[in-house]
Design a protein around this motif. Structure first.
Motif, PDB file in Angstrom:
ATOM      1  N   ARG A   1       0.809  -1.221   0.000  1.00 26.14           N
ATOM      2  CA  ARG A   1       0.000   0.000   0.000  1.00 26.14           C
ATOM      3  C   ARG A   1       0.836   1.262   0.000  1.00 26.14           C
ATOM      4  NH1 ARG A   1      -3.016  -0.350   5.334  1.00 26.14           N
ATOM      5  NH2 ARG A   1      -0.931  -1.053   5.935  1.00 26.14           N
ATOM      6  N   MET A   2       2.129   1.151   0.323  1.00 24.23           N
ATOM      7  CA  MET A   2       2.961   2.334   0.536  1.00 24.23           C
ATOM      8  C   MET A   2       3.784   2.673  -0.709  1.00 24.23           C
ATOM      9  SD  MET A   2       1.951   2.419   3.632  1.00 24.23           S
ATOM     10  CE  MET A   2       1.407   1.314   4.936  1.00 24.23           C
ATOM     11  N   HIS A   3       4.157   3.946  -0.793  1.00 23.42           N
ATOM     12  CA  HIS A   3       5.163   4.342  -1.769  1.00 23.42           C
ATOM     13  C   HIS A   3       6.494   3.682  -1.396  1.00 23.42           C
ATOM     14  CE1 HIS A   3       2.796   7.222  -4.027  1.00 23.42           C
ATOM     15  NE2 HIS A   3       2.405   7.793  -2.899  1.00 23.42           N
ATOM     16  N   ARG A   4       7.333   3.506  -2.390  1.00 21.80           N
ATOM     17  CA  ARG A   4       8.617   2.841  -2.135  1.00 21.80           C
ATOM     18  C   ARG A   4       9.476   3.601  -1.129  1.00 21.80           C
ATOM     19  NH1 ARG A   4      10.708   0.439  -7.974  1.00 21.80           N
ATOM     20  NH2 ARG A   4       9.186  -1.286  -8.047  1.00 21.80           N
ATOM     21  N   ALA A   5       9.359   4.913  -1.113  1.00 21.20           N
ATOM     22  CA  ALA A   5      10.158   5.696  -0.164  1.00 21.20           C
ATOM     23  C   ALA A   5       9.691   5.500   1.270  1.00 21.20           C
ATOM     24  CB  ALA A   5      10.110   7.176  -0.529  1.00 21.20           C
ATOM     25  N   TYR A   6       8.451   5.036   1.459  1.00 22.60           N
ATOM     26  CA  TYR A   6       7.882   4.870   2.800  1.00 22.60           C
ATOM     27  C   TYR A   6       7.488   3.416   3.040  1.00 22.60           C
ATOM     28  CZ  TYR A   6       7.465   9.872   1.930  1.00 22.60           C
ATOM     29  OH  TYR A   6       7.729  11.174   1.593  1.00 22.60           O
ATOM     30  N   TYR A   7       8.329   2.504   2.596  1.00 25.47           N
ATOM     31  CA  TYR A   7       7.997   1.078   2.721  1.00 25.47           C
ATOM     32  C   TYR A   7       7.990   0.612   4.176  1.00 25.47           C
ATOM     33  CZ  TYR A   7      13.056   0.297   3.251  1.00 25.47           C
ATOM     34  OH  TYR A   7      14.351   0.318   3.677  1.00 25.47           O
ATOM     35  N   ARG A   8       8.542   1.398   5.092  1.00 28.01           N
ATOM     36  CA  ARG A   8       8.542   1.039   6.515  1.00 28.01           C
ATOM     37  C   ARG A   8       7.497   1.809   7.311  1.00 28.01           C
ATOM     38  NH1 ARG A   8      15.028   1.722   6.784  1.00 28.01           N
ATOM     39  NH2 ARG A   8      14.333   3.665   5.854  1.00 28.01           N
ATOM     40  N   PHE A   9       6.488   2.334   6.641  1.00 31.12           N
ATOM     41  CA  PHE A   9       5.488   3.148   7.336  1.00 31.12           C
ATOM     42  C   PHE A   9       4.668   2.328   8.318  1.00 31.12           C
ATOM     43  CE2 PHE A   9       1.415   5.418   7.677  1.00 31.12           C
ATOM     44  CZ  PHE A   9       1.887   6.652   8.096  1.00 31.12           C
ATOM     45  N   ASP A  10       4.546   1.023   8.096  1.00 29.34           N
ATOM     46  CA  ASP A  10       3.822   0.179   9.051  1.00 29.34           C
ATOM     47  C   ASP A  10       4.453   0.223  10.438  1.00 29.34           C
ATOM     48  OD1 ASP A  10       1.601  -0.678   7.809  1.00 29.34           O
ATOM     49  OD2 ASP A  10       2.161  -2.777   7.665  1.00 29.34           O
TER      50      ASP A  10
ATOM     51  N   LEU B   1      -0.538  14.800  11.296  1.00 27.97           N
ATOM     52  CA  LEU B   1       0.362  15.682  10.549  1.00 27.97           C
ATOM     53  C   LEU B   1       1.368  14.883   9.728  1.00 27.97           C
ATOM     54  CD1 LEU B   1       1.056  18.447  13.241  1.00 27.97           C
ATOM     55  CD2 LEU B   1      -0.523  18.545  11.284  1.00 27.97           C
ATOM     56  N   GLN B   2       1.799  13.755  10.255  1.00 25.36           N
ATOM     57  CA  GLN B   2       2.720  12.900   9.508  1.00 25.36           C
ATOM     58  C   GLN B   2       2.078  12.386   8.222  1.00 25.36           C
ATOM     59  OE1 GLN B   2       3.439   9.066  11.207  1.00 25.36           O
ATOM     60  NE2 GLN B   2       5.475   8.859  10.315  1.00 25.36           N
ATOM     61  N   VAL B   3       0.824  11.934   8.315  1.00 32.07           N
ATOM     62  CA  VAL B   3       0.129  11.432   7.122  1.00 32.07           C
ATOM     63  C   VAL B   3      -0.095  12.549   6.112  1.00 32.07           C
ATOM     64  CG1 VAL B   3      -2.022  10.413   6.292  1.00 32.07           C
ATOM     65  CG2 VAL B   3      -0.949   9.534   8.362  1.00 32.07           C
ATOM     66  N   ILE B   4      -0.512  13.724   6.597  1.00 33.00           N
ATOM     67  CA  ILE B   4      -0.757  14.847   5.689  1.00 33.00           C
ATOM     68  C   ILE B   4       0.533  15.312   5.031  1.00 33.00           C
ATOM     69  CG2 ILE B   4      -1.534  17.247   5.582  1.00 33.00           C
ATOM     70  CD1 ILE B   4      -3.498  16.613   7.811  1.00 33.00           C
ATOM     71  N   ARG B   5       1.620  15.320   5.776  1.00 36.38           N
ATOM     72  CA  ARG B   5       2.899  15.820   5.234  1.00 36.38           C
ATOM     73  C   ARG B   5       3.502  14.864   4.217  1.00 36.38           C
ATOM     74  NH1 ARG B   5       6.800  16.315   2.966  1.00 36.38           N
ATOM     75  NH2 ARG B   5       8.724  17.437   3.440  1.00 36.38           N
ATOM     76  N   PHE B   6       3.512  13.564   4.493  1.00 37.52           N
ATOM     77  CA  PHE B   6       4.241  12.624   3.635  1.00 37.52           C
ATOM     78  C   PHE B   6       3.340  11.872   2.653  1.00 37.52           C
ATOM     79  CE2 PHE B   6       6.880  13.011   7.479  1.00 37.52           C
ATOM     80  CZ  PHE B   6       8.069  13.421   6.894  1.00 37.52           C
ATOM     81  N   MET B   7       2.044  11.785   2.909  1.00 39.19           N
ATOM     82  CA  MET B   7       1.138  11.042   2.023  1.00 39.19           C
ATOM     83  C   MET B   7       1.754   9.682   1.662  1.00 39.19           C
ATOM     84  SD  MET B   7      -1.473  13.107   1.544  1.00 39.19           S
ATOM     85  CE  MET B   7      -2.261  12.793  -0.018  1.00 39.19           C
ATOM     86  N   PRO B   8       1.938   8.799   2.647  1.00 42.05           N
ATOM     87  CA  PRO B   8       2.745   7.591   2.428  1.00 42.05           C
ATOM     88  C   PRO B   8       2.084   6.536   1.541  1.00 42.05           C
ATOM     89  CG  PRO B   8       1.748   7.525   4.601  1.00 42.05           C
ATOM     90  CD  PRO B   8       1.411   8.860   4.026  1.00 42.05           C
ATOM     91  N   TYR B   9       0.772   6.576   1.396  1.00 42.43           N
ATOM     92  CA  TYR B   9       0.088   5.529   0.647  1.00 42.43           C
ATOM     93  C   TYR B   9       0.134   5.824  -0.850  1.00 42.43           C
ATOM     94  CZ  TYR B   9      -1.747   4.123   5.190  1.00 42.43           C
ATOM     95  OH  TYR B   9      -1.859   3.715   6.496  1.00 42.43           O
ATOM     96  N   ARG B  10       0.152   4.755  -1.635  1.00 33.66           N
ATOM     97  CA  ARG B  10       0.196   4.906  -3.086  1.00 33.66           C
ATOM     98  C   ARG B  10      -1.084   5.549  -3.627  1.00 33.66           C
ATOM     99  NH1 ARG B  10       4.100   1.368  -5.649  1.00 33.66           N
ATOM    100  NH2 ARG B  10       5.143   0.056  -4.110  1.00 33.66           N
ATOM    101  N   MET B  11      -2.219   5.123  -3.089  1.00 32.60           N
ATOM    102  CA  MET B  11      -3.509   5.599  -3.581  1.00 32.60           C
ATOM    103  C   MET B  11      -3.963   6.806  -2.762  1.00 32.60           C
ATOM    104  SD  MET B  11      -3.599   3.464  -5.916  1.00 32.60           S
ATOM    105  CE  MET B  11      -5.087   4.161  -6.628  1.00 32.60           C
ATOM    106  N   LEU B  12      -4.518   7.787  -3.450  1.00 30.55           N
ATOM    107  CA  LEU B  12      -4.946   9.010  -2.781  1.00 30.55           C
ATOM    108  C   LEU B  12      -6.060   8.743  -1.780  1.00 30.55           C
ATOM    109  CD1 LEU B  12      -4.883  12.091  -2.494  1.00 30.55           C
ATOM    110  CD2 LEU B  12      -6.488  12.217  -4.429  1.00 30.55           C
ATOM    111  N   HIS B  13      -7.001   7.856  -2.119  1.00 33.61           N
ATOM    112  CA  HIS B  13      -8.125   7.624  -1.209  1.00 33.61           C
ATOM    113  C   HIS B  13      -7.683   6.923   0.074  1.00 33.61           C
ATOM    114  CE1 HIS B  13      -8.038   3.811  -3.553  1.00 33.61           C
ATOM    115  NE2 HIS B  13      -8.469   3.265  -2.439  1.00 33.61           N
ATOM    116  N   HIS B  14      -6.570   6.192   0.029  1.00 32.71           N
ATOM    117  CA  HIS B  14      -6.034   5.613   1.260  1.00 32.71           C
ATOM    118  C   HIS B  14      -5.501   6.710   2.187  1.00 32.71           C
ATOM    119  CE1 HIS B  14      -5.330   1.426  -0.736  1.00 32.71           C
ATOM    120  NE2 HIS B  14      -6.587   1.634  -0.393  1.00 32.71           N
TER     121      HIS B  14
END
Length: 414
Positions: free
Chosen positions: A191-200, A236-249
């Protein structure tokens, strides 16, 4: 103490607890004679990562044992599911399971330190008011509870961070495409962008921070304010980095965090119209975000699968067309371009004798810039019994071995 939640909010939370992972529903006191039921629940929950190994071990031992029996007896089995693949599947499943039960594990381990002052001035466990805190009995398990609290609260996120980091580095060093690595750990990184593969890992730490706020502080207001602070940081972390690949996520995650923050913050106002209205609005927003997010996700998943199926069908049709063209070219290239056509006259006596016919296979020349052909040496084929007189028609003279275009037909008689 707890926040003064309105009655409808308490009922709503009770309904949610039915579908949530809550080990209190197991009620082991119904099947045991242990006097201290809470400690039994505590140790059973703490031992869950070890207990979950048992079914995996049974599956592994059963499959390996069946293969050893099936091979010599010719019994059917899944040949593609080798022992290394089974071990890898079990490992990924176990990691996913431990990630799923991380919150109840950490909450149970840290609940041993969550004490509150009773009316008589003593301190008791919030989870089990019959147990006193800070007495000899409580200190007896203090070290074990602290070790498990640190091990689960910090060890699981650290282990997950190391797993993702090291396996990805090994894949890159070995030249393995990242797509294959992402497919292997898709339940963590898909579900994550490659840059944020450790967001879990950040999600696990978010859960641990809320549990820590509930454990460290005694005042209900302070617990709520600290938890709100952690939730705001996560938002704020989610809004700043938008870690998910899909916008609706990303939108769904941000909406859920914002509504949960609003619910908890509204609960700190005490029983008032502001609290009631704030909780109603935040609860409605939370339910709407979850419902709409899941609907959008299902529609997106359906369209993605339909598009993938259509693309696969087009690709399969192109593959068939290319294969058909290749077959035609192969037949054309391997066919006897200048093969002789024998016009055989059979004599009246129809005497049978063996006839030798020279056949010339014309192949494309190496130089494709010209429409030239190479005529190889003739090959002799015995066609069987025909008449004594044979007329053979050639596309190229038998003496011709140089590249050139297909020449005039000529006849040769035997």
């Amino acid at each position: 103490g707890e926040l003064a939640w309105p009655e409808f909010a308490r009922e709503f939370y009770n309904v949610l607890s039915i579908v949530s992972l809550k080990f209190d529903l197991s009620s082991p006191e119904c099947a045991t004679l242990v006097s201290d039921v809470w400690m039994l629940k505590f140790w059973l929950t703490i031992a869950l990562p070890v207990l979950f190994v048992v079914p995996f071990a049974i599956v592994f031992a059963g499959y390996v044992g069946y293969i050893r029996l099936a091979l010599p007896r010719g019994l059917p089995f899944m040949a593609w599911l080798t022992t290394p693949r089974l071990v890898e599947s079990i490992r990924r499943s176990y990691i996913q399971l431990v990630s799923f039960i991380y919150l109840p594990l950490t909450a149970m381990a840290l609940s041993y330190f969550q004490c509150e002052r009773a009316r008589d001035g003593s301190y008791v466990l919030v989870a089990s008011p019959s147990r006193r805190c800070y007495d000899s009995r409580w200190w007896q398990y203090f070290a074990a509870a602290l070790i498990f609290g640190l091990f689960y609260g910090c060890g699981i996120p650290a282990a997950l961070w190391s797993l993702l980091t090291l396996t990805r580095k090994r894949a890159v060093a070995a030249g393995t495409p990242l797509e294959l690595w992402e497919l292997k750990y898709s339940f963590l990184v898909s579900r994550m962008h490659r840059a944020y593969y450790r967001f879990d890992v950040s999600i696990l730490l978010r859960k641990a921070s809320v549990v820590l706020a509930m454990t460290v502080f005694q005042s209900a207001q302070t617990k709520a304010y600290v938890a709100v602070l952690f939730l705001v940081v996560s938002l704020l972390q989610v809004i700043r980095f938008m870690p998910y690949r899909m916008l609706h996520h990303n939108v769904t995650e941000a909406a859920c965090l914002a509504s949960c923050t609003g619910i908890l913050w509204a609960g700190t106002f005490g029983k008032s119209d502001i609290q009631r209205n704030g909780i109603i609005i935040a609860l409605a927003a939370n339910v709407a975000a979850i419902f709409v997010g899941n609907v959008v996700d299902m529609v997106w998943l359906y369209r993605t699968r339909a598009a993938a199926a259509a693309e696969f069908a087009v690709h399969e049709e192109k593959t068939r067309s290319i294969a058909a063209i290749d077959r035609e070219r192969t037949v054309d290239d391997a066919s006897v371009f200048g093969s002789s056509v024998a016009l055989m006259s059979i004599d009246d006596d129809r005497q049978r004798s063996a006839s030798v016919i020279e056949t010339y296979v014309v192949l494309p020349a190496q130089d494709h810039s010209t429409e030239s052909f190479v005529v190889p040496q003739p090959q002799q084929h015995v066609l069987g019994s025909f008449g004594q007189q044979h007329t053979i028609m050639y596309a190229t003279p038998p003496s011709s071995d140089a590249p050139g275009t297909a020449s005039e037909l000529f006849t040769a008689q035997y």
